[in-house]
Design a protein around this motif. Structure first.
Motif, mmCIF file in Angstrom:
data_model
loop_
_atom_site.group_PDB
_atom_site.id
_atom_site.type_symbol
_atom_site.label_atom_id
_atom_site.label_comp_id
_atom_site.label_asym_id
_atom_site.label_seq_id
_atom_site.Cartn_x
_atom_site.Cartn_y
_atom_site.Cartn_z
ATOM 1 N N LYS A 121 -1.777 7.454 3.683
ATOM 2 C CA LYS A 121 -1.646 8.473 2.523
ATOM 3 C C LYS A 121 -0.573 9.170 2.370
ATOM 4 O O LYS A 121 -0.075 9.920 0.714
ATOM 5 N N SER A 162 2.877 -5.468 -6.122
ATOM 6 C CA SER A 162 1.521 -5.519 -6.805
ATOM 7 C C SER A 162 1.292 -7.476 -6.356
ATOM 8 O O SER A 162 -0.012 -7.434 -5.735
ATOM 9 N N GLU A 207 0.880 -1.421 -0.042
ATOM 10 C CA GLU A 207 0.136 0.282 0.304
ATOM 11 C C GLU A 207 0.833 1.284 0.115
ATOM 12 O O GLU A 207 0.662 2.500 -0.530
ATOM 13 N N GLN A 256 2.930 10.832 1.204
ATOM 14 C CA GLN A 256 4.088 10.852 0.472
ATOM 15 C C GLN A 256 5.430 10.468 1.125
ATOM 16 O O GLN A 256 6.407 10.422 0.772
ATOM 17 N N ASN A 279 2.501 1.537 -3.053
ATOM 18 C CA ASN A 279 1.717 1.886 -4.338
ATOM 19 C C ASN A 279 1.168 3.657 -4.238
ATOM 20 O O ASN A 279 0.856 4.088 -5.385
ATOM 21 N N ASN A 280 1.595 3.135 -3.294
ATOM 22 C CA ASN A 280 0.506 5.034 -3.134
ATOM 23 C C ASN A 280 0.987 6.185 -3.831
ATOM 24 O O ASN A 280 1.390 7.367 -3.586
ATOM 25 N N LYS A 281 2.567 5.622 -3.395
ATOM 26 C CA LYS A 281 3.624 6.846 -3.888
ATOM 27 C C LYS A 281 3.769 6.862 -5.131
ATOM 28 O O LYS A 281 4.265 7.802 -5.680
ATOM 29 N N ARG A 282 3.130 6.583 -6.145
ATOM 30 C CA ARG A 282 2.733 6.374 -7.553
ATOM 31 C C ARG A 282 1.627 7.474 -7.977
ATOM 32 O O ARG A 282 1.289 7.521 -8.772
ATOM 33 N N ASN A 283 0.653 7.780 -6.422
ATOM 34 C CA ASN A 283 -0.118 7.705 -6.720
ATOM 35 C C ASN A 283 0.070 9.988 -6.064
ATOM 36 O O ASN A 283 0.520 9.931 -5.002
ATOM 37 N N ASN A 284 -0.691 10.855 -6.814
ATOM 38 C CA ASN A 284 -1.218 12.095 -5.743
ATOM 39 C C ASN A 284 -2.017 12.305 -4.695
ATOM 40 O O ASN A 284 -3.263 12.988 -5.120
ATOM 41 N N TYR A 285 -1.826 11.391 -3.353
ATOM 42 C CA TYR A 285 -2.628 11.285 -2.765
ATOM 43 C C TYR A 285 -2.513 12.653 -1.367
ATOM 44 O O TYR A 285 -3.230 12.729 0.181
#
Length: 601
Positions: free
Chosen positions: A418, A514, A386, A420, A389-395
């Motif tokens: 979430k 993943s 988690e 960064q 993978n969260n580091k690839r999204n902008n949360y």
């Protein structure tokens, strides 16, 4: 595996209290209890004028003869040892010592190998041990004592040092009974509220410390007042590197680790959950055509039962399988027994199934091999994937909501997870700062982050947290207490420092975030289908929120006597009951377990 308690002092010792306090430890070694109440001048030729009161409880597993009994003394080197654990490479180490001309009294005692190795080479000899251990070692020639603990905190060791001497034990409560002065450590209680455990070296009282994993406490009896010093001989960050990963090297180490843990003079069983880790160990033994005893626990509730999976493994590898079925809805007595197994406050509700499994297997065996440690080694926890993978999204906007999230609703850690910033995100899986706020006590924030040296990449930061906090302070504590209360030794091949060092030094490119533990899944792929390999991880489960909310009266009666709650927030139970969630059920359980422990003191 065994348990011990001892006092080495310049002054008189109350041996009656010492013997009474040993009652807490007998479960760790019910096969033999041996005592030494002597002046050092009768034990050794060096006139050090120390009083020794030592009690050892033995669980006989390797070399069952009297020559392997403890406390063990070397007349040649004038040294003494109390040793709890197993040295899995003791045969190789013994051969080296014999080549040096050192004579052994026992046939194949790993305790004697540890004693003579430490005597001949000095305490740095601990670096040669592959195993799990806690040790008291005394050398009369330099009048020094040493408390040593294994690298990954598999075996416990508590101590109290005063100007007159040292008191030490495998059990906190036993040592506590031998202190005339003791005071609650408020910071430790706050740590427990936040983390669910009190990390080494602290305990719940100011006067008792835990030897850290990978540490040696050196005790100097030569001066008028006893002096001591801590020496760290192993820490995971020293092995951080980014070298190319080799499956051949990994499986060589894995196989050697598994097979070293077969060294025993009594039968060995294997915990079989049907998960990837325990199944990989069973396969490894099967590949070597070794007769395999396996033991599993099923539930009468299909929601939690994994019989379908472990039965596949037992059938595939033709193990001698035994299964214990648990009635998950009628566990009141067992819940109390599981809580009472712990000699320090520890909140993880999975102590209940862990205790039940150890209790069941101990009816048949003294030794069991477990798959514990595989998730830490191979990024198997959901929290790892988690965060990565969260580091690839902008949360980045979500952590803002943490500050306004009501504390009584839950931890709010979903928002922090979430972040960064890896340390902020990963720490959130272990901390509950919102509960500290509800309890109106000091925020001990920063403990998890303090474990990480600078300039370490994201995934290795998480590995360091696993190996400096979660594995030694939580997982190994749980495994040790739930097994040893049932006189069962548990050996964990994935918790081998050589494997840990190898993975810390390897490139994380081999980790598929993943598809966690793809290395072991590939290993098993020829024997099992994708449904088996890729199913959702279950783990040991206990419906803690159901039990909490169905036992309101019991919880209220227990917490109503709590001075800690009265002095912090007497309305806490009502606040946590507004939202009857799993998180709040666990928080109430955390407070319940704490008070049950405080009632013992």
């Amino acid at each position: 595996m065994c348990g011990f308690i001892g006092i080495v002092s310049k002054n008189d010792i109350n041996n009656k209290v010492l013997e009474e306090s040993n009652e807490n430890i007998i479960c760790r070694g019910p096969d033999e209890t041996k005592k030494i109440f002597e002046n050092s001048n009768t034990l050794f030729s060096n006139k050090t004028n120390l009083l020794f009161s030592l009690i050892f409880n033995r669980l006989s597993i390797v070399d069952l003869t009297e020559n392997a009994s403890q406390p063990m003394i070397s007349k040649e080197f004038e040294t003494l040892i109390l040793f709890n654990g197993e040295i899995f490479n003791h045969i190789e180490l013994r051969k080296d010592l014999e080549r040096k001309g050192i004579a052994f009294n026992s046939d194949h005692s790993d305790t004697e190998t540890a004693l003579l190795g430490l005597s001949y080479y000095g305490v740095d000899y601990v670096n040669k041990f592959i195993g799990q251990f806690s040790i008291f070692f005394y050398n009369s020639r330099n009048n020094m004592g040493y408390l040593l603990r294994d690298r990954l905190g598999q075996k416990p060791l508590y101590y109290n040092i005063s100007k007159d001497g040292v008191k030490f034990s495998s059990n906190f409560l036993s040592l506590y009974k031998n202190l005339s002065i003791k005071s609650i450590n408020e910071n430790s209680i706050n740590s427990y509220i936040e983390l669910g455990v009190i990390p080494s070296p602290e305990t719940i009282v100011n006067e008792i410390k835990k030897v850290k994993p990978g540490a040696i406490i050196e005790i100097d009896f030569n001066n008028e007042s006893v002096k001591h010093n801590e020496k760290i001989y192993w820490k995971p960050e020293n092995f951080i590197n980014n070298t190319r990963f080799s499956k051949e090297k990994f499986f060589h180490l894995f196989t050697d680790s598994v097979h070293k843990r077969l060294n025993s003079d009594v039968p060995i069983a294997n915990f079989l959950s049907g998960g990837i880790d325990s199944t990989s160990i069973i396969k490894n033994l099967s590949d070597a055509e070794i007769d395999i005893n396996s033991f599993s626990m099923g539930y009468n509730d299909g929601l939690y039962d994994e019989s379908e999976w472990f039965e596949q493994v037992a059938e595939k590898y033709k193990t001698n399988q035994e299964t214990k079925i648990i009635d998950i809805d009628n566990l009141d007595v067992e819940i109390d027994q599981a809580i009472d197994a712990f000699d320090e406050p520890y909140y993880d509700p999975s102590i209940v199934p862990s205790y039940l499994l150890s209790k069941a297997i101990s009816q048949h065996y003294k030794v069991a091999i477990s798959g514990d440690g595989g998730d830490e080694l191979l990024g198997g926890y959901k929290r790892v994937s988690e965060v990565m993978n969260n580091k690839r999204n902008n949360y980045s906007f979500l952590p803002f909501f943490y500050n306004i999230y009501p504390s009584f609703l839950g931890t709010g850690n979903f928002f922090l997870s979430k972040s960064q910033e890896t340390l902020t995100a990963y720490s959130s899986y272990f901390e509950d700062k919102k509960l500290l706020k509800l309890m109106k006590v000091k925020n001990n924030s920063g403990y998890i982050k303090s474990l990480i040296p600078p300039d370490i990449d994201d995934y290795k930061q998480m590995m360091i947290i696993e190996y400096k906090f979660y594995l030694p302070e939580m997982m190994m504590l749980k495994i040790d207490r739930t097994s040893m209360i049932n006189s069962l030794e548990v050996r964990s091949p994935f918790v081998d420092h050589r494997l840990v060092e190898y993975m810390l030094g390897s490139s994380p490119a081999n980790i598929n975030f993943s598809a966690p533990k793809n290395i072991l899944k590939e290993y098993l792929s020829e024997d099992f289908n994708l449904d088996f390999l890729n199913r959702k991880k279950m783990g040991f489960v206990f419906n803690v929120e159901g039990w909490i909310y169905n036992n309101n009266k019991l919880i209220e009666n227990t917490l109503s006597s709590s001075d800690f709650i009265k002095n912090s927030n007497p309305n806490i139970l009502n606040l946590l009951s507004i939202n009857k969630s799993r998180i709040n059920g666990q928080r109430i359980w955390k407070l319940y377990v704490l008070q049950k422990f405080l009632d013992k003191l």
